[in-house]
Design a protein around this motif. Structure first.
Motif, PDB file in Angstrom:
ATOM      1  N   THR A 149      -4.644  13.341  -3.484  1.00 32.95           N
ATOM      2  CA  THR A 149      -4.186  12.105  -2.996  1.00 32.95           C
ATOM      3  C   THR A 149      -4.518  10.979  -3.677  1.00 32.95           C
ATOM      4  O   THR A 149      -5.680  10.788  -4.251  1.00 32.95           O
ATOM      5  N   THR A 206       0.848  12.181  -3.630  1.00 33.40           N
ATOM      6  CA  THR A 206       0.239  13.092  -3.958  1.00 33.40           C
ATOM      7  C   THR A 206       0.544  13.095  -5.387  1.00 33.40           C
ATOM      8  O   THR A 206       1.730  13.097  -5.826  1.00 33.40           O
ATOM      9  N   PRO A 231       0.881  -1.245   0.091  1.00 31.52           N
ATOM     10  CA  PRO A 231       0.049  -0.285   0.002  1.00 31.52           C
ATOM     11  C   PRO A 231       0.888   1.054  -0.244  1.00 31.52           C
ATOM     12  O   PRO A 231       1.847   1.245   0.570  1.00 31.52           O
ATOM     13  N   GLU A 267       0.341   5.943  -0.229  1.00 30.61           N
ATOM     14  CA  GLU A 267      -0.632   7.234  -0.137  1.00 30.61           C
ATOM     15  C   GLU A 267       0.478   8.294  -0.713  1.00 30.61           C
ATOM     16  O   GLU A 267       1.203   8.663   0.326  1.00 30.61           O
ATOM     17  N   ARG A 289      -3.923   6.670  -3.840  1.00 31.47           N
ATOM     18  CA  ARG A 289      -3.539   5.620  -3.225  1.00 31.47           C
ATOM     19  C   ARG A 289      -3.385   4.311  -4.020  1.00 31.47           C
ATOM     20  O   ARG A 289      -3.785   4.393  -5.182  1.00 31.47           O
ATOM     21  N   ASP A 290      -2.804   3.324  -3.519  1.00 34.49           N
ATOM     22  CA  ASP A 290      -2.503   2.291  -4.394  1.00 34.49           C
ATOM     23  C   ASP A 290      -3.944   1.662  -4.760  1.00 34.49           C
ATOM     24  O   ASP A 290      -4.132   1.037  -6.116  1.00 34.49           O
ATOM     25  N   ASP A 348      -6.561   2.989  -5.880  1.00 37.75           N
ATOM     26  CA  ASP A 348      -7.020   3.534  -7.081  1.00 37.75           C
ATOM     27  C   ASP A 348      -6.724   3.016  -8.329  1.00 37.75           C
ATOM     28  O   ASP A 348      -7.196   3.251  -9.416  1.00 37.75           O
TER      29      ASP A 348
END
Length: 204
Positions: free
Chosen positions: A56, A50, A46, A48, A58-59, A61
């Protein structure tokens, strides 16, 4: 010491995987290539970060997408621009080869130099190579942890002039699967067409 040993082990594994992919991969029309070279590698996880638009990311997404992950920085004088140019060309070759697959492949450039790589700088850099190349960055602490977990290397020298320092870093393009699993260290010394074929080869 354990962290350093783990990083060296992962880098050695990436080199071995690259050799295996070059020598033992299946060509177009051949039988399936078998398990991906990095199938058992303890890499990824994982994150997080920018994005170049300030959002933001994240993985999670990228669930369902193949990810081509590269750690570098935009002020890199030679290696990063050359690699990203090749990756952009490979993505265009993949789009011509299999547009549906290309739409499920997300190229990602992660800057390990957040002090200089602002969203504006990242956007200008990534847009120069491919419209879907996504620039991400984060805090030095977050990046240091992610670089290690993703089997790469980067070190910003301390006490350098803010305008001119260089960053020592690896230049691997690692392909991850739809669930974030490591698949292969792409051979970026190959032609864009061969890189596109390698992506196609390991996409299930």
């Amino acid at each position: 010491m354990n962290d350093l040993r783990r990083t060296r082990t992962l880098l050695a594994l990436l080199v071995a995987a690259a050799i295996a992919a070059c020598s033992g991969g299946a060509g177009e029309g051949d039988a399936p290539p078998g398990p991906p070279p990095l199938e058992d590698a303890a890499m990824g996880g994982p994150f997080e970060l920018t994005s170049e638009t300030g959002e933001t990311v994240r993985d999670t997404d990228f669930a369902g997408q193949y990810r081509l992950i590269y750690f570098g920085y935009t002020f890199c004088p030679d290696v990063c621009p050359v690699d990203m140019q090749k990756l952009g060309q490979a993505m265009r070759a993949l789009e011509e080869r299999d547009a549906d697959l290309a739409a499920r492949v997300q190229p990602i450039f992660i800057s390990v130099d957040p002090g200089r790589d602002t969203p504006e700088v990242l956007t200008e850099f990534t847009d120069s190579f491919h419209p879907r190349l996504l620039g991400l960055t984060g805090s030095p602490e977050v990046l240091a942890d992610m670089v290690q977990r993703y089997g790469s290397y980067a070190e910003i020298p301390e006490g350098q002039n803010a305008e001119g320092y260089l960053v020592n870093h690896s230049n691997n393009v690692i392909m991850y699967g739809p669930e974030g699993e490591p698949l292969v260290n792409l051979d970026m010394s190959a032609s864009p067409e061969d890189v596109a074929a390698e992506i196609d080869r390991w996409a299930s």
